[in-house]
Design a protein around this motif. Structure first.
Motif, mmCIF file in Angstrom:
data_model
loop_
_atom_site.group_PDB
_atom_site.id
_atom_site.type_symbol
_atom_site.label_atom_id
_atom_site.label_comp_id
_atom_site.label_asym_id
_atom_site.label_seq_id
_atom_site.Cartn_x
_atom_site.Cartn_y
_atom_site.Cartn_z
ATOM 1 N N LEU A 178 -4.240 -15.833 -1.261
ATOM 2 C CA LEU A 178 -3.028 -15.026 -1.456
ATOM 3 C C LEU A 178 -2.842 -14.665 -2.930
ATOM 4 O O LEU A 178 -2.426 -13.549 -3.247
ATOM 5 N N SER A 179 -3.152 -15.587 -3.823
ATOM 6 C CA SER A 179 -3.042 -15.294 -5.256
ATOM 7 C C SER A 179 -3.999 -14.183 -5.660
ATOM 8 O O SER A 179 -3.626 -13.267 -6.396
ATOM 9 N N LYS A 180 -5.236 -14.241 -5.162
ATOM 10 C CA LYS A 180 -6.213 -13.190 -5.474
ATOM 11 C C LYS A 180 -5.786 -11.853 -4.871
ATOM 12 O O LYS A 180 -5.917 -10.807 -5.521
ATOM 13 N N LEU A 181 -5.294 -11.873 -3.642
ATOM 14 C CA LEU A 181 -4.853 -10.627 -3.000
ATOM 15 C C LEU A 181 -3.668 -10.021 -3.742
ATOM 16 O O LEU A 181 -3.552 -8.795 -3.852
ATOM 17 N N THR A 182 -2.786 -10.870 -4.266
ATOM 18 C CA THR A 182 -1.644 -10.379 -5.048
ATOM 19 C C THR A 182 -2.155 -9.675 -6.310
ATOM 20 O O THR A 182 -1.678 -8.587 -6.653
ATOM 21 N N LEU A 183 -3.127 -10.287 -6.988
ATOM 22 C CA LEU A 183 -3.724 -9.655 -8.168
ATOM 23 C C LEU A 183 -4.363 -8.318 -7.798
ATOM 24 O O LEU A 183 -4.243 -7.339 -8.536
ATOM 25 N N GLN A 184 -5.032 -8.265 -6.659
ATOM 26 C CA GLN A 184 -5.665 -7.022 -6.225
ATOM 27 C C GLN A 184 -4.634 -5.927 -5.956
ATOM 28 O O GLN A 184 -4.836 -4.777 -6.327
ATOM 29 N N ALA A 185 -3.532 -6.284 -5.298
ATOM 30 C CA ALA A 185 -2.479 -5.296 -5.018
ATOM 31 C C ALA A 185 -1.879 -4.783 -6.326
ATOM 32 O O ALA A 185 -1.649 -3.577 -6.483
ATOM 33 N N ASN A 186 -1.635 -5.686 -7.278
ATOM 34 C CA ASN A 186 -1.098 -5.274 -8.576
ATOM 35 C C ASN A 186 -2.095 -4.388 -9.334
ATOM 36 O O ASN A 186 -1.713 -3.395 -9.954
ATOM 37 N N PHE A 187 -3.373 -4.757 -9.265
ATOM 38 C CA PHE A 187 -4.396 -3.968 -9.929
ATOM 39 C C PHE A 187 -4.509 -2.582 -9.303
ATOM 40 O O PHE A 187 -4.598 -1.575 -10.007
ATOM 41 N N LEU A 188 -4.485 -2.516 -7.977
ATOM 42 C CA LEU A 188 -4.585 -1.236 -7.294
ATOM 43 C C LEU A 188 -3.415 -0.335 -7.676
ATOM 44 O O LEU A 188 -3.596 0.861 -7.935
ATOM 45 N N THR A 189 -2.223 -0.898 -7.767
ATOM 46 C CA THR A 189 -1.043 -0.140 -8.173
ATOM 47 C C THR A 189 -1.239 0.415 -9.586
ATOM 48 O O THR A 189 -0.970 1.592 -9.851
ATOM 49 N N LYS A 190 -1.733 -0.436 -10.480
ATOM 50 C CA LYS A 190 -1.969 -0.026 -11.871
ATOM 51 C C LYS A 190 -3.014 1.090 -11.938
ATOM 52 O O LYS A 190 -2.830 2.087 -12.646
ATOM 53 N N ASN A 233 5.348 -3.043 -3.462
ATOM 54 C CA ASN A 233 5.365 -2.248 -4.692
ATOM 55 C C ASN A 233 4.221 -1.238 -4.685
ATOM 56 O O ASN A 233 4.410 -0.062 -5.016
ATOM 57 N N MET A 234 3.041 -1.696 -4.286
ATOM 58 C CA MET A 234 1.874 -0.820 -4.197
ATOM 59 C C MET A 234 2.157 0.321 -3.218
ATOM 60 O O MET A 234 1.916 1.489 -3.524
ATOM 61 N N ASP A 235 2.703 -0.026 -2.075
ATOM 62 C CA ASP A 235 2.980 0.962 -1.029
ATOM 63 C C ASP A 235 4.020 1.987 -1.490
ATOM 64 O O ASP A 235 3.910 3.166 -1.175
ATOM 65 N N GLN A 236 5.016 1.549 -2.251
ATOM 66 C CA GLN A 236 6.043 2.466 -2.760
ATOM 67 C C GLN A 236 5.506 3.335 -3.892
ATOM 68 O O GLN A 236 5.943 4.467 -4.072
ATOM 69 N N THR A 237 4.563 2.805 -4.662
ATOM 70 C CA THR A 237 4.002 3.542 -5.788
ATOM 71 C C THR A 237 2.982 4.577 -5.336
ATOM 72 O O THR A 237 2.955 5.696 -5.834
ATOM 73 N N VAL A 238 2.146 4.201 -4.384
ATOM 74 C CA VAL A 238 1.064 5.071 -3.935
ATOM 75 C C VAL A 238 1.632 6.102 -2.965
ATOM 76 O O VAL A 238 1.779 5.849 -1.785
ATOM 77 N N MET A 239 1.970 7.266 -3.525
ATOM 78 C CA MET A 239 2.541 8.337 -2.705
ATOM 79 C C MET A 239 1.470 9.118 -1.954
ATOM 80 O O MET A 239 1.725 9.654 -0.887
ATOM 81 N N LEU A 240 0.287 9.179 -2.526
ATOM 82 C CA LEU A 240 -0.816 9.908 -1.904
ATOM 83 C C LEU A 240 -2.019 8.974 -1.776
ATOM 84 O O LEU A 240 -2.929 8.987 -2.619
ATOM 85 N N PRO A 241 -2.038 8.142 -0.732
ATOM 86 C CA PRO A 241 -3.148 7.187 -0.582
ATOM 87 C C PRO A 241 -4.521 7.861 -0.576
ATOM 88 O O PRO A 241 -5.497 7.273 -1.028
#
Length: 165
Positions: free
Chosen positions: A140-152, A28-36
């Protein structure tokens, strides 16, 4: 298409599901972040949620976290790439085990003392497995939170903060 079964409490906390949630969050993060590159120089510590997950060695910006999360996803999906040194170490262990099992085979029977050591080793392996499984699930739970936070955060940076939340 994979058939979805209702998740019980046990399934919800399985390592497989933790990996699945992490990979989904990174996808989801990768699809959302169009301009890393927009993540460069965006500090991590602006949010309490994110700063509580950082370790002392975590320095850098959102872009470095983006790259790290993608790398971890790749390692989960494709396996960790071994270096030639790791391969040589594995080969020497294999040879050592073969020699050890050959000398053990020449011995007629194991003593009761060796049997006890084997049982202790099996119990120790089970404890080690539980310890690492619990740790991996937590990471893995913390990394999932980080990916969601980064997307947000990316959505906020580009002005699409109200979409898909």
């Amino acid at each position: 298409m994979m058939m979805q079964l209702p998740e019980s409490h046990v399934q919800k906390n399985s390592l497989f599901n933790a990996m699945h949630r992490f990979i989904g969050a990174v996808n989801n993060m990768d699809q959302t972040v169009m301009l890393p590159s927009m993540l460069r120089d965006v500090p991590l510590e602006e949010d309490r949620e994110m700063s509580s997950m950082k370790s002392d060695e975590d320095e850098g910006d959102m872009y470095s976290y983006y790259q790290l999360l993608k790398s971890i996803r790749s390692n989960i999906e494709w396996g960790v790439r071994c270096s030639a040194q790791d391969e040589n170490h594995k080969e020497s262990l294999t040879i050592s085990r073969k020699n050890s099992s050959a000398s053990t085979a020449s011995t007629a029977s194991l003593s009761s003392e060796e049997d006890e050591e084997d049982e202790e080793e099996d119990e120790d392996l089970q404890k080690q497995f539980q310890y690492h499984l619990t740790g991996l699930h937590g990471v893995l739970s913390k990394l999932t939170l980080q990916a969601n936070f980064l997307t947000k955060r990316y959505k906020q940076e580009v002005g699409i903060g109200g979409w898909g939340q």
